[in-house]
Design an enzyme around this catalytic site. Structure first.
Site, PDB file in Angstrom:
ATOM      1  N   GLY A 123      -3.055   0.030  -8.015  1.00 30.94           N
ATOM      2  CA  GLY A 123      -2.029   0.386  -7.047  1.00 30.94           C
ATOM      3  C   GLY A 123      -0.696   0.580  -7.738  1.00 30.94           C
ATOM      4  O   GLY A 123      -0.554   0.386  -8.951  1.00 30.94           O
ATOM      5  N   GLY A 125       3.868   0.472  -6.961  1.00 27.40           N
ATOM      6  CA  GLY A 125       4.959   0.068  -6.091  1.00 27.40           C
ATOM      7  C   GLY A 125       6.230   0.791  -6.455  1.00 27.40           C
ATOM      8  O   GLY A 125       6.213   1.811  -7.146  1.00 27.40           O
ATOM      9  N   PHE A 127       8.714  -0.145  -8.405  1.00 29.72           N
ATOM     10  CA  PHE A 127       9.148  -0.199  -9.799  1.00 29.72           C
ATOM     11  C   PHE A 127       8.027  -0.562 -10.755  1.00 29.72           C
ATOM     12  O   PHE A 127       8.284  -0.861 -11.914  1.00 29.72           O
ATOM     13  CB  PHE A 127      10.311  -1.192  -9.960  1.00 29.72           C
ATOM     14  CG  PHE A 127      10.003  -2.565  -9.432  1.00 29.72           C
ATOM     15  CD1 PHE A 127       9.279  -3.474 -10.178  1.00 29.72           C
ATOM     16  CD2 PHE A 127      10.443  -2.943  -8.178  1.00 29.72           C
ATOM     17  CE1 PHE A 127       9.000  -4.729  -9.691  1.00 29.72           C
ATOM     18  CE2 PHE A 127      10.163  -4.208  -7.686  1.00 29.72           C
ATOM     19  CZ  PHE A 127       9.444  -5.103  -8.443  1.00 29.72           C
ATOM     20  N   GLY A 128       6.801  -0.551 -10.325  1.00 24.88           N
ATOM     21  CA  GLY A 128       5.715  -0.921 -11.217  1.00 24.88           C
ATOM     22  C   GLY A 128       4.380  -0.390 -10.757  1.00 24.88           C
ATOM     23  O   GLY A 128       4.218   0.039  -9.613  1.00 24.88           O
ATOM     24  N   VAL A 130       0.056  -1.327 -11.041  1.00 26.16           N
ATOM     25  CA  VAL A 130      -0.842  -2.457 -11.250  1.00 26.16           C
ATOM     26  C   VAL A 130      -2.201  -1.944 -11.699  1.00 26.16           C
ATOM     27  O   VAL A 130      -2.771  -1.044 -11.070  1.00 26.16           O
ATOM     28  CB  VAL A 130      -0.994  -3.296  -9.968  1.00 26.16           C
ATOM     29  CG1 VAL A 130      -1.897  -4.498 -10.218  1.00 26.16           C
ATOM     30  CG2 VAL A 130       0.367  -3.762  -9.467  1.00 26.16           C
ATOM     31  N   LYS A 148       0.664  -5.939 -14.024  1.00 23.56           N
ATOM     32  CA  LYS A 148       1.707  -5.125 -13.401  1.00 23.56           C
ATOM     33  C   LYS A 148       2.689  -4.702 -14.475  1.00 23.56           C
ATOM     34  O   LYS A 148       3.310  -5.541 -15.133  1.00 23.56           O
ATOM     35  CB  LYS A 148       2.425  -5.914 -12.305  1.00 23.56           C
ATOM     36  CG  LYS A 148       3.424  -5.077 -11.504  1.00 23.56           C
ATOM     37  CD  LYS A 148       3.923  -5.836 -10.283  1.00 23.56           C
ATOM     38  CE  LYS A 148       4.785  -4.969  -9.393  1.00 23.56           C
ATOM     39  NZ  LYS A 148       5.222  -5.676  -8.174  1.00 23.56           N
ATOM     40  N   ASP A 245       8.801  -9.094   2.863  1.00 21.24           N
ATOM     41  CA  ASP A 245       7.836  -7.988   2.893  1.00 21.24           C
ATOM     42  C   ASP A 245       6.456  -8.502   3.278  1.00 21.24           C
ATOM     43  O   ASP A 245       5.454  -8.125   2.675  1.00 21.24           O
ATOM     44  CB  ASP A 245       7.792  -7.292   1.534  1.00 21.24           C
ATOM     45  CG  ASP A 245       7.137  -5.909   1.612  1.00 21.24           C
ATOM     46  OD1 ASP A 245       6.930  -5.419   2.739  1.00 21.24           O
ATOM     47  OD2 ASP A 245       6.829  -5.328   0.555  1.00 21.24           O
TER      48      ASP A 245
END
Length: 666
Positions: A123, A125, A127-128, A130, A148, A245
């Protein structure tokens, strides 16, 4: 080969200045085992082991800082907290990586870049990204991990992204909880990498939305996940953190029966006297999950996380649907505040759990339960389990065979039809109450029938928790289900009428559409499948309400209820229909007189409710009247039963005055 305990200081020192590759040469070729040994090391000695002059100068600076007791100036350590030089050195276990027992705030583990191999992408996000990975420990053992990596552009990582990445590391390295994703360590390479515990089954959201032939998750398992989530969030709150979140996409399945909270990129510490975090500028936030104060002021607190918990509960029981789908983000706040709308009750959600969700969505943060309280409230809303005792093949009914485990979502003693899920087929539907008996399923934690459905019984979710009740099992429940007496739906209509006539209140604004208005006391639509929660000794049962249309019921807020097994009435284990519980001969004129006296003293209650109230108080009319008044006020407000009792006592048990007092402050 692992470092010796006496030389850990050297490895830390060298890693601090990115010279860890010289650890073995300095230790074995130069025989340096103590800081003062460097006094006898000449530059040419370091030349001979391949250390250049710039590296030697870095080493000398690090030695000076170490000897003076000053922490390293390495940028990672400045942000995350470094290794304290005065820290007691503890040798690592032989089966562990090069981890050091750090003071609070120190790194859990610095992992060599070559020890981690990345695999498939899992996956991404803000800023990163995984990846699935494999971490090879110094012992040679390899364990699967999630890696990550900081997203790096052509000119390196952006300052904001780097700060967010390091902030997430700094949060995760302090956390240790069975339902919080664990950080194993950090790889100081290019790019920076977090090595985390792998949740092999993916996110809960992906599991909820998985297409056929993947079977749905059992509703009893969803309840278990909610309790695990409440415990993890209570832990985060105790650490002074707000997640910001919380959603099913950020809950990972570590095993088929265990979730872990993940994605700490938006986590922030709570500060100030008000215990909240206020955003300093425009940043992306999950609008559909946010509390009104977060959308309006950018303010986040444990109470806003509780709001998100309610939305996450809604996600779980709606099959992973998106909350407020189709509503533009800029209109969500208007729907919540101006229209007082709330997400509708999902079909698989019991009224008790939906009542709890409504309480999480109280407009004022102070009115929402804390996560520590939610753990007990969920215990109160636990779904009951039963077993099928006869085959059901009627058209339109939930098919079941003798011995099938049945989770009861809605049902009450005055109805012949209940709603539940067959644990064997995972199908959900209505079935004859006579086909199922509540029985001990071998120690499962099915203590209180969570489907104490009526908003009333969702209200069992209010108040404090009782350890004995939390440990109760089905053995504590009356075999004949006779602990819950007949509670016709007329009762809720009586309550609504009572409040209107006594307080002269006009109709409150609705949320529009299918969204129920917040904190509105229910004007129930006719329901078919009430529930069967155990009743506390001092409280009359609340009316069951089941919404069979698209318009959701607007249940009362959930509140926990205290009760003990000795207060339950008994009956035949296989009883299929509720009977009038024992406690006083209904033909006794004295008993009838007491029932009428109670009915005339509490406006809006039914004859059956008065009977139950008298039986739970042993025929004490005054106590029965007071309990019914507490019950009425309880459903009007977001207060606990104890608060309602105190308010009534303050107003000399005048229900009208107490109701006006509460409504003026709601």
């Amino acid at each position: 080969m692992l470092p010796e305990a006496s030389s850990l200081w050297l490895l830390r020192l060298l890693r601090d200045v990115q010279l860890a590759q010289f650890y073995r040469p300095i230790l074995e070729e130069l025989n340096v085992t103590r800081p003062e040994h460097f006094d006898f090391v000449r530059p040419e000695d370091l030349d001979n082991i391949g250390m250049g002059r710039p590296a030697q100068r870095r080493l000398n600076e690090a030695l000076k800082r170490y000897r003076s007791g000053v922490k390293s100036k390495n940028w990672v350590y400045k942000i995350l907290g470094g290794f304290a030089p005065e820290q007691k050195e503890i040798p690592p276990r032989s089966d562990s990586p090069l981890c050091f027992h750090e003071p609070e705030g120190g790194l859990k583990c610095l992992i060599p870049e070559g020890a981690v191999r990345r695999g498939e992408l899992l996956g991404s996000g803000c800023f990163g990204v995984v990846h699935r990975g494999l971490w090879t420990l110094p012992s040679g053992q390899s364990i699967p991990v999630a890696v990550k990596s900081l997203r790096v552009g052509p000119e390196g990582p952006m300052g904001t992204e780097l700060g967010d990445f390091l902030r997430e590391v700094s949060v995760m390295m302090k956390l240790e909880h069975p339902h919080v994703l664990r950080l194993h360590g950090l790889v100081l390479g290019q790019p920076l990498q977090m090595v985390m515990e792998l949740a092999p089954l993916g996110s809960l959201h992906a599991r909820l939305t998985a297409p056929a032939p993947t079977p749905p998750l059992p509703v009893a398992l969803l309840c278990l996940f909610l309790r695990q989530l409440a415990g993890a969030m209570a832990y985060l709150g105790s650490c002074g953190l707000v997640h910001r979140d919380l959603a099913t996409r950020n809950l990972l399945l570590a095993s088929p029966r265990m979730i872990k909270v993940a994605d700490f990129g938006l986590v922030r510490p709570l500060g100030g006297a008000r215990g909240r975090y206020v955003m300093g500028g425009p940043r992306p936030i999950p609008y559909a999950w946010c509390a009104p104060e977060s959308l309006r002021q950018g303010a986040f607190s444990s109470a806003s996380d509780v709001w998100m918990f309610g939305v996450t509960l809604w996600e779980m029981f709606s099959g992973g649907e998106e909350p407020w789908a189709g509503v533009p983000p800029y209109l969500i706040l208007q729907r919540l505040e101006k229209d007082r709308a709330r997400l509708p009750k999902p079909p698989l959600c019991s009224r008790a759990l939906y009542s709890l969700a409504l309480r999480c969505w109280a407009p004022h943060p102070a009115d929402r339960p804390s996560f520590s309280n939610l753990e007990g409230l969920l215990q109160e809303a636990w779904l009951s389990e039963g077993r099928c005792v006869r085959e059901v093949t009627e058209p339109g009914a939930l098919r079941m065979e003798p011995g099938d485990p049945i989770t009861i979502i809605e049902g009450s003693l005055d109805t012949a039809t209940w709603k539940g899920q067959n644990g064997r087929t995972l199908k959900v539907g209505n079935f004859p109450a006579s086909a199922v008996t509540l029985a001990d399923l071998g120690g499962s934690p099915v203590t209180h029938p969570a489907h104490r459905g009526s908003p009333a019984h969702g209200e069992k979710c209010r108040g404090g928790t009782d350890g004995d009740r939390e440990k109760a099992t089905l053995q504590d429940l009356p075999p004949a289900r006779s602990h819950r007496t007949k509670m016709p739906l007329q009762r809720m209509r009586g309550i609504s009428k009572s409040l209107e006539s006594v307080l002269s209140l006009g109709p409150r604004p609705t949320g529009g559409g299918s969204s129920p208005p917040e904190l509105r006391r229910t004007r129930a639509m006719p329901q078919r499948l009430p529930d069967l929660p155990p009743r506390p000794p001092d409280l009359p049962p609340r009316p069951p309400i089941i919404c069979n249309s698209s318009q959701p019921t607007q249940p009362h807020k959930a509140r926990p209820k205290r009760e003990s097994s000795h207060n339950h009435r008994t009956g035949a284990p296989g009883a299929s229909k509720a009977t009038v519980p024992s406690g006083g001969p209904l033909s006794d004129p004295e008993w009838q007189r007491k029932v009428v006296e109670v009915e005339l003293s509490v406006h809006g209650v039914t004859y059956q409710e008065c009977q139950v109230a008298l039986r739970t108080t042993g025929g004490d009319v005054a106590s029965a009247i007071r309990n019914l008044k507490v019950d009425q006020l309880f459903h009007l407000s977001n207060r606990s039963r104890a608060d309602c009792r105190r308010i009534l006592e303050h107003h000399q048990w005048d229900l009208s005055a107490a109701s006006r007092y509460i409504l003026a402050r709601s």
